[in-house]
Design a protein around this motif. Structure first.
Motif, PDB file in Angstrom:
ATOM      1  N   MET A 247       0.443  -1.535   0.194  1.00  0.00           N
ATOM      2  CA  MET A 247      -0.147   0.070  -0.005  1.00  0.00           C
ATOM      3  C   MET A 247       0.916   1.158   0.069  1.00  0.00           C
ATOM      4  SD  MET A 247      -3.182  -0.849   0.154  1.00  0.00           S
ATOM      5  CE  MET A 247      -4.518   0.513   1.222  1.00  0.00           C
ATOM      6  N   ARG A 248       2.026   1.236   0.481  1.00  0.00           N
ATOM      7  CA  ARG A 248       2.867   2.454   0.557  1.00  0.00           C
ATOM      8  C   ARG A 248       3.496   2.525  -0.521  1.00  0.00           C
ATOM      9  NH1 ARG A 248       7.379   2.534   5.867  1.00  0.00           N
ATOM     10  NH2 ARG A 248       5.388   2.859   7.305  1.00  0.00           N
ATOM     11  N   ALA A 249       3.515   1.496  -1.175  1.00  0.00           N
ATOM     12  CA  ALA A 249       4.324   1.848  -2.525  1.00  0.00           C
ATOM     13  C   ALA A 249       3.061   2.020  -4.005  1.00  0.00           C
ATOM     14  CB  ALA A 249       5.076  -0.039  -3.161  1.00  0.00           C
ATOM     15  N   GLY A 250       2.100   2.089  -3.583  1.00  0.00           N
ATOM     16  CA  GLY A 250       0.845   2.565  -4.103  1.00  0.00           C
ATOM     17  C   GLY A 250       0.613   1.325  -4.936  1.00  0.00           C
ATOM     18  N   LEU A 251       1.012  -0.114  -4.910  1.00  0.00           N
ATOM     19  CA  LEU A 251       1.186  -0.907  -6.169  1.00  0.00           C
ATOM     20  C   LEU A 251      -0.675  -1.141  -5.791  1.00  0.00           C
ATOM     21  CD1 LEU A 251       4.571  -2.976  -5.216  1.00  0.00           C
ATOM     22  CD2 LEU A 251       3.687  -1.394  -7.055  1.00  0.00           C
ATOM     23  N   LEU A 252      -1.595  -1.288  -5.101  1.00  0.00           N
ATOM     24  CA  LEU A 252      -2.543  -1.894  -5.075  1.00  0.00           C
ATOM     25  C   LEU A 252      -3.582  -0.805  -5.186  1.00  0.00           C
ATOM     26  CD1 LEU A 252      -2.270  -4.222  -2.415  1.00  0.00           C
ATOM     27  CD2 LEU A 252      -1.676  -4.693  -4.485  1.00  0.00           C
ATOM     28  N   LYS A 253      -4.832  -1.509  -5.314  1.00  0.00           N
ATOM     29  CA  LYS A 253      -6.169   0.132  -5.433  1.00  0.00           C
ATOM     30  C   LYS A 253      -6.520  -0.040  -4.270  1.00  0.00           C
ATOM     31  CE  LYS A 253      -7.621  -0.632 -10.185  1.00  0.00           C
ATOM     32  NZ  LYS A 253      -8.091  -0.480 -11.286  1.00  0.00           N
ATOM     33  N   ARG A 254      -6.632   1.168  -3.163  1.00  0.00           N
ATOM     34  CA  ARG A 254      -7.127   1.546  -1.882  1.00  0.00           C
ATOM     35  C   ARG A 254      -8.469   1.004  -1.962  1.00  0.00           C
ATOM     36  NH1 ARG A 254      -6.055   6.076  -2.790  1.00  0.00           N
ATOM     37  NH2 ARG A 254      -8.158   6.675  -2.117  1.00  0.00           N
ATOM     38  N   SER A 255      -9.179   0.759  -2.690  1.00  0.00           N
ATOM     39  CA  SER A 255     -10.806   0.585  -2.682  1.00  0.00           C
ATOM     40  C   SER A 255     -10.961  -1.235  -2.737  1.00  0.00           C
ATOM     41  CB  SER A 255     -11.767   1.752  -3.349  1.00  0.00           C
ATOM     42  OG  SER A 255     -11.565   0.643  -4.744  1.00  0.00           O
TER      43      SER A 255
ATOM     44  N   PRO B  95     -11.908  -1.402  11.850  1.00  0.00           N
ATOM     45  CA  PRO B  95     -11.272  -0.095  12.064  1.00  0.00           C
ATOM     46  C   PRO B  95      -9.726   0.288  12.825  1.00  0.00           C
ATOM     47  CG  PRO B  95     -14.092  -0.354  13.482  1.00  0.00           C
ATOM     48  CD  PRO B  95     -13.790  -1.992  12.788  1.00  0.00           C
ATOM     49  N   GLU B  96      -9.764  -0.849  13.324  1.00  0.00           N
ATOM     50  CA  GLU B  96      -8.262  -0.464  14.007  1.00  0.00           C
ATOM     51  C   GLU B  96      -7.251  -0.897  11.824  1.00  0.00           C
ATOM     52  OE1 GLU B  96      -5.077  -3.797  16.331  1.00  0.00           O
ATOM     53  OE2 GLU B  96      -7.485  -3.388  16.775  1.00  0.00           O
ATOM     54  N   MET B  97      -8.181  -1.718  11.313  1.00  0.00           N
ATOM     55  CA  MET B  97      -7.219  -1.658  10.384  1.00  0.00           C
ATOM     56  C   MET B  97      -7.077  -0.977   9.767  1.00  0.00           C
ATOM     57  SD  MET B  97      -7.451  -6.312   8.881  1.00  0.00           S
ATOM     58  CE  MET B  97      -8.886  -6.334  10.326  1.00  0.00           C
ATOM     59  N   ASN B  98      -8.212  -0.327   9.314  1.00  0.00           N
ATOM     60  CA  ASN B  98      -8.596   0.616   8.642  1.00  0.00           C
ATOM     61  C   ASN B  98      -8.333   2.115   8.842  1.00  0.00           C
ATOM     62  OD1 ASN B  98     -11.098  -0.418   6.826  1.00  0.00           O
ATOM     63  ND2 ASN B  98     -12.436  -0.232   7.594  1.00  0.00           N
ATOM     64  N   GLU B  99      -8.120   2.703  10.650  1.00  0.00           N
ATOM     65  CA  GLU B  99      -6.844   3.675  10.704  1.00  0.00           C
ATOM     66  C   GLU B  99      -5.686   3.059  10.012  1.00  0.00           C
ATOM     67  OE1 GLU B  99      -7.861   5.127  14.754  1.00  0.00           O
ATOM     68  OE2 GLU B  99      -5.823   4.334  15.282  1.00  0.00           O
TER      69      GLU B  99
ATOM     70  N   ARG C 185      -3.566   5.890   7.428  1.00  0.00           N
ATOM     71  CA  ARG C 185      -2.592   6.461   8.361  1.00  0.00           C
ATOM     72  C   ARG C 185      -1.506   6.383   7.460  1.00  0.00           C
ATOM     73  NH1 ARG C 185      -2.269   5.803  13.369  1.00  0.00           N
ATOM     74  NH2 ARG C 185      -0.676   3.351  13.313  1.00  0.00           N
ATOM     75  N   GLU C 186      -0.898   4.972   6.693  1.00  0.00           N
ATOM     76  CA  GLU C 186       0.049   4.418   5.833  1.00  0.00           C
ATOM     77  C   GLU C 186       0.114   5.084   4.204  1.00  0.00           C
ATOM     78  OE1 GLU C 186       2.953   3.018   6.505  1.00  0.00           O
ATOM     79  OE2 GLU C 186       2.396   3.364   8.639  1.00  0.00           O
ATOM     80  N   CYS C 187      -1.595   5.312   3.899  1.00  0.00           N
ATOM     81  CA  CYS C 187      -1.717   5.871   2.655  1.00  0.00           C
ATOM     82  C   CYS C 187      -1.804   7.377   2.878  1.00  0.00           C
ATOM     83  CB  CYS C 187      -2.746   5.356   2.148  1.00  0.00           C
ATOM     84  SG  CYS C 187      -2.330   3.205   1.800  1.00  0.00           S
ATOM     85  N   GLY C 188      -2.356   7.752   3.530  1.00  0.00           N
ATOM     86  CA  GLY C 188      -2.125   9.319   3.900  1.00  0.00           C
ATOM     87  C   GLY C 188      -3.656   9.374   2.879  1.00  0.00           C
ATOM     88  N   GLN C 189      -4.797   8.529   3.260  1.00  0.00           N
ATOM     89  CA  GLN C 189      -6.090   8.976   2.294  1.00  0.00           C
ATOM     90  C   GLN C 189      -7.059   8.200   2.862  1.00  0.00           C
ATOM     91  OE1 GLN C 189      -5.686   9.043  -2.172  1.00  0.00           O
ATOM     92  NE2 GLN C 189      -4.106   8.811  -2.045  1.00  0.00           N
TER      93      GLN C 189
END
Length: 345
Positions: free
Chosen positions: A162-170, A212-216, A220-224
């Motif tokens: 996710m940090r590297a932007g390799l996956l679609k967040r949604s 919710p723990e994972m989402n938070e 934070r890691e993705c900045g979105q």
């Protein structure tokens, strides 16, 4: 040698803490407490400890435990630590909490999933104890919110990618399976042998409190904002956890790029093992250890990544990670007390 105490040593996570700390070369297990079993040796509750850990459980007292321990683990049900931990911190003690009470920086998320929080300021200052990601902050922390078992198995594979932007967040969907010990030691109809044996079921679908723990953390890691779909299942075995995560790739399917991202991120991290191309994680291979095994396959036809991770829910998902946090806090070797060789069978 640092003196350590375990508050709530007779639950499954607390007992595993006692087991690991007893053999730790850099600390002394100086006090254990239990509300239900005060005055009873731990070996009477868990006969496997006979002649090994015969320390007697004490009733909890802030004065007593602060006198006997320098760093304290709280292995208690949610809501109880938010009352106890601030009093320990006021006495200058460092704390690793295994409940959810200090995992959230955004306390409103906690309150929406659990109950009102009475130590909001301390929760906002606590450090999330995912050791492979937040080691630098953990070293100087006064309070650690030890991650949940499901979040550990989900976040460790996802965060580098996710940090590297390799996956679609949604697009992220996580399918997790846990052994019955994840439900704790308290009596529950759903955990009885006849209810679990020869059965396999999903539970708390789209409403589990670890979501919710994972989402938070992912947000934070993705900045979105990130909101994953999470479905937990109960396996008819005592311990172990396996998570399969599905996510769309942002670019053309490239297995080498995925492997490079994971191996680079976890280079030098002793407890994350990236499986070779011909192997996928299996709960048997991490049983009783602090390892998280991660493997993957790329579904090229659908440009989708399939991530698989395996942990022992009571070790890397609870007690082992708590000890790993302690090692970082005390400046000890990160593997101290946790370097046991996995069972081959």
């Amino acid at each position: 040698m640092t003196r350590v105490g375990v508050v709530g040593a007779t639950g499954y996570a607390g007992a595993d803490l006692a087991r690991i700390l007893h053999g730790h070369p850099g600390v002394e297990l100086s006090v254990i407490t239990s509300r239900q079993y005060a005055g009873v040796p731990l070996s009477r509750i868990y006969p496997s400890f006979e002649g090994v850990i015969d320390r007697v459980c004490e009733a909890f007292s802030v004065d007593s435990i602060c006198e006997k321990a320098d760093l304290i683990f709280t292995a208690l049900p949610h809501k109880v630590p938010m009352d106890i931990v601030p009093r320990l911190v006021e006495r200058g003690k460092r704390v690793v909490d295994l409940s959810a009470d200090f995992r959230f920086r955004e306390v409103d998320r906690y309150e929406a999933a659990y109950q009102p929080h009475t130590a909001r300021t301390l929760s906002e200052k606590a450090v999330y104890g995912l050791c492979e990601v937040y080691a630098d902050a953990i070293r100087s922390a006064g309070v650690i919110g030890n991650p949940g078992c499901y979040p550990t198995s989900v976040l460790l594979p996802l965060i580098p990618l996710m940090r590297a932007g390799l996956l679609k967040r949604s697009s992220v969907i996580c399918d997790s399976k846990s052994g019955v010990s994840g439900a704790g030691r308290s009596l529950s109809i759903g955990s009885l042998y006849c209810e679990v044996s020869e059965s396999f079921r999903a539970y708390k679908v789209a409403e589990h409190r670890h979501n919710p723990e994972m989402n938070e953390v992912l947000s934070r890691e993705c900045g979105q904002p990130v909101a994953i779909t999470f479905v937990p299942h109960l396996l008819p075995m005592s311990r172990g956890m396996l998570t399969t995560t599905y996510a769309e790739l942002t670019g053309p399917a490239d297995a080498d790029a995925i492997r490079s991202c994971l191996t680079g991120f976890y280079a030098g991290r002793p407890f994350v093992r990236i499986c070779s191309e011909n192997r996928l994680p299996d709960t048997r291979n991490v049983r009783g250890t602090n390892f998280c095994d991660i493997g993957f396959r790329v579904d090229k036809k659908n440009n989708r990544l399939i991530l698989i991770s395996a942990i022992d829910n009571l070790v890397k998902g609870a007690a082992g990670q708590a000890v790993q946090n302690m090692n970082l806090m005390l400046g000890l070797d990160e593997t101290a007390g946790l370097d046991s060789v996995p069972f081959p069978l």
